[in-house]
Design an enzyme around this catalytic site. Structure first.
Site, mmCIF file in Angstrom:
data_model
loop_
_atom_site.group_PDB
_atom_site.id
_atom_site.type_symbol
_atom_site.label_atom_id
_atom_site.label_comp_id
_atom_site.label_asym_id
_atom_site.label_seq_id
_atom_site.Cartn_x
_atom_site.Cartn_y
_atom_site.Cartn_z
ATOM 1 N N LYS A 80 -1.658 31.996 13.554
ATOM 2 C CA LYS A 80 -1.820 30.633 13.347
ATOM 3 C C LYS A 80 -2.042 31.021 11.931
ATOM 4 O O LYS A 80 -3.040 31.534 11.406
ATOM 5 C CB LYS A 80 -3.183 30.139 13.826
ATOM 6 C CG LYS A 80 -3.518 28.900 13.496
ATOM 7 C CD LYS A 80 -4.564 28.215 14.414
ATOM 8 C CE LYS A 80 -5.787 28.512 14.616
ATOM 9 N NZ LYS A 80 -6.920 27.691 15.132
HETATM 10 C C1 5RP Z 1 -11.145 27.815 12.433
HETATM 11 C C2 5RP Z 1 -10.136 27.950 13.193
HETATM 12 C C3 5RP Z 1 -9.604 26.466 13.693
HETATM 13 O O1 5RP Z 1 -9.201 26.817 15.131
HETATM 14 C C4 5RP Z 1 -8.502 26.203 12.936
HETATM 15 O O2 5RP Z 1 -8.915 25.627 11.824
HETATM 16 C C5 5RP Z 1 -7.979 24.756 13.311
HETATM 17 O O3 5RP Z 1 -8.266 23.838 13.503
HETATM 18 P P1 5RP Z 1 -8.116 22.821 12.300
HETATM 19 O O4 5RP Z 1 -6.649 22.094 12.697
HETATM 20 O O5 5RP Z 1 -9.247 21.881 12.321
HETATM 21 O O6 5RP Z 1 -7.777 23.492 10.971
HETATM 22 O O7 5RP Z 1 -9.394 28.804 13.456
HETATM 23 O O8 5RP Z 1 -11.557 28.955 11.656
#
Ligand code: 5RP
Length: 259
Positions: free
Chosen positions: A163
């Site tokens: 991610k």
């Molecule tokens: C925080 C995370 C969150 O899951 C990630 O940031 C996703 O959320 P957003 O779309 O609010 O950024 O990993 O560290």
């Protein structure tokens, strides 16, 4: 197959793990009230064990990716993370995967990358997928060079999915340089149409889906927003079509459209 929709090959993950370092963040002050109405539209929930145990109904059958790292709060050194939740716990909670953050270029990058290696070693014993999140420190530029570096390192160490954040310029190069599926985080809340545009661009440039939080649960209408994002991810909606869907759902012209 439980994470990726077999038809579209993509995933619409809902990230609600923010409290693990931010506490009761805007939109998640009452996690159960926020999360439960969104679950029918998510392929997968990204959550900590505390919220899963206490705020998600046991009858919910949305697959769960468990956030297993933590340590510092928003008041401390954010890169100072370790693994906080065991593999045994993830198995007991019936998680379909586990996720942790790495902090490339930050104070504790080496420890967080080692955390990933250790987690993958353990996860491989159980066939448990690992999602690595490339956390971006305040000083880091969210450009393709940095995001590509962090994503590639995560994949090389053994993450099964990464991610990361979307960047306007050369995001396709971030995807190309990473041999495992990339999903995007949404980042800070932006106007709904802009968030839909970001999701559309990311998918067009090769992302395997989204794992979005704030741009859904902080939306003026989270249930409408998750359906609009889902339409972009799975149904090839254009930004205009998705924004129109959002507005219709928001105005309740469509009572319960499932996309
Ligand atoms: C925080 C995370 C969150 O899951 C990630 O940031 C996703 O959320 P957003 O779309 O609010 O950024 O990993 O560290």
């Amino acid at each position: 197959a439980r994470i990726f929709n077999p038809k579209s090959g993509k995933t619409m993950m809902l990230a609600v793990d923010h409290g693990y370092f931010q506490g009761p963040t805007t939109g998640l002050k009452k996690p159960r009230e926020t999360i439960m109405p969104l679950l029918p539209y998510a392929d997968c929930l990204f959550v900590t064990r505390g919220i899963l145990r206490n705020c998600i109904s046991p009858s919910a059958n949305t697959p769960v990716f468990l956030r297993v790292s933590g340590g510092p709060s928003v008041l401390g050194e954010l890169s100072n993370e370790d693994i906080t939740t065991s593999m045994k716990e993830a198995l007991r909670l019936n998680a379909v995967g586990v996720g942790l953050s790495i902090f490339v270029g930050e104070k504790n990058e080496d420890r967080t990358i080692s955390n990933l290696g250790r987690l993958v070693n353990e996860a491989e014993e159980y066939g448990m997928p690992v999602l690595a999140i490339t956390a971006v420190g305040k000083e880091m530029a969210r450009d393709a060079r940095y995001l590509g570096l962090a994503s590639r390192i995560a994949a090389e160490i053994g993450a099964h999915m990464v991610k990361t954040y979307y960047c306007e310029e050369d995001f396709e190069k971030v995807v190309e340089g990473c041999p495992v599926p990339i999903v995007i985080a949404g980042g800070k809340k932006i106007p709904e149409r802009d968030a839909l545009q970001m999701a559309f661009n990311a998918i067009s440039k090769g992302a395997a889906g989204v794992d979005m939080g704030r741009n859904i649960f902080q939306s003026e209408n989270p249930v409408a927003m998750i359906q609009a994002i889902k339409a972009v991810v799975h149904e090839n909606y254009t930004v205009d079509e998705a924004f129109e869907l959002f507005n219709k759902l928001k105005e309740k012209k469509v009572v319960s459209e499932r996309v």
